[in-house]
Write a protein that holds these residues in place. Structure first.
Motif, PDB file in Angstrom:
ATOM      1  N   TRP A 134       2.526   1.622  -3.295  1.00 48.05           N
ATOM      2  CA  TRP A 134       1.487   1.977  -4.316  1.00 48.05           C
ATOM      3  C   TRP A 134       1.044   3.375  -4.279  1.00 48.05           C
ATOM      4  CZ3 TRP A 134      -4.358   1.062  -4.082  1.00 48.05           C
ATOM      5  CH2 TRP A 134      -4.947   1.235  -5.226  1.00 48.05           C
ATOM      6  N   LYS A 135       0.961   3.923  -3.110  1.00 51.04           N
ATOM      7  CA  LYS A 135       0.498   5.175  -3.181  1.00 51.04           C
ATOM      8  C   LYS A 135       1.632   6.118  -3.292  1.00 51.04           C
ATOM      9  CE  LYS A 135      -3.649   4.921  -2.195  1.00 51.04           C
ATOM     10  NZ  LYS A 135      -4.751   5.590  -2.901  1.00 51.04           N
ATOM     11  N   ARG A 136       2.782   5.860  -3.101  1.00 50.74           N
ATOM     12  CA  ARG A 136       3.953   6.803  -3.591  1.00 50.74           C
ATOM     13  C   ARG A 136       4.959   6.367  -4.515  1.00 50.74           C
ATOM     14  NH1 ARG A 136       6.002   9.762   1.090  1.00 50.74           N
ATOM     15  NH2 ARG A 136       7.244  10.385  -0.620  1.00 50.74           N
ATOM     16  N   PRO A 137       4.489   6.606  -5.624  1.00 48.81           N
ATOM     17  CA  PRO A 137       5.405   6.200  -6.792  1.00 48.81           C
ATOM     18  C   PRO A 137       6.576   7.013  -6.971  1.00 48.81           C
ATOM     19  CG  PRO A 137       3.448   7.519  -7.445  1.00 48.81           C
ATOM     20  CD  PRO A 137       3.275   7.240  -5.982  1.00 48.81           C
ATOM     21  N   ASP A 138       6.827   8.072  -6.307  1.00 47.99           N
ATOM     22  CA  ASP A 138       8.050   8.679  -6.296  1.00 47.99           C
ATOM     23  C   ASP A 138       9.317   8.081  -5.477  1.00 47.99           C
ATOM     24  OD1 ASP A 138       6.753   9.206  -3.942  1.00 47.99           O
ATOM     25  OD2 ASP A 138       7.770  11.281  -3.627  1.00 47.99           O
ATOM     26  N   TYR A 169       0.931  -1.103  -0.044  1.00 47.03           N
ATOM     27  CA  TYR A 169      -0.111   0.027   0.080  1.00 47.03           C
ATOM     28  C   TYR A 169       0.687   1.261  -0.033  1.00 47.03           C
ATOM     29  CZ  TYR A 169      -3.372   3.433   1.505  1.00 47.03           C
ATOM     30  OH  TYR A 169      -4.183   4.382   1.501  1.00 47.03           O
ATOM     31  N   PHE A 170       1.943   1.069   0.825  1.00 41.67           N
ATOM     32  CA  PHE A 170       2.893   2.362   0.844  1.00 41.67           C
ATOM     33  C   PHE A 170       3.455   2.566  -0.459  1.00 41.67           C
ATOM     34  CE2 PHE A 170       7.146   4.074   1.787  1.00 41.67           C
ATOM     35  CZ  PHE A 170       6.729   5.134   2.282  1.00 41.67           C
TER      36      PHE A 170
END
Length: 80
Positions: A53-57, A50-51
């Motif tokens: 996936w939500k933070r692509p950077d 989840y982490f």
């Protein structure tokens, strides 16, 4: 193949209850604690996925995915 069948054989193994004197309270304590540990092994990769996936950077995001897969495999072997 006789080598592998000997390694995976149950012959000669002592059941868990033998060490716990077959006391239901102790056996259930181990069952519940092992279940909580196994569920925790599955919750950690979900949180990591989840982490990432939500933070692509995030740099080296693939490493988080690989670590999540490794912990998932550890949880699976824990239930074995």
């Amino acid at each position: 193949m006789p080598l592998f069948s000997g390694i995976l054989s149950e012959n000669g193994l002592t059941p868990h209850g033998f060490c716990l004197l077959w006391q239901p309270g102790l056996i259930w304590l181990h069952v519940v604690s092992d279940t909580i540990t196994g569920v925790s092994y599955y919750a950690i990769p979900v949180a990591l996925a989840y982490f990432v996936w939500k933070r692509p950077d995030i740099d080296f995001g693939w490493m988080f995915w690989m670590f999540a897969g490794f912990i998932l495999a550890c949880g699976t072997t824990h239930f074995f």
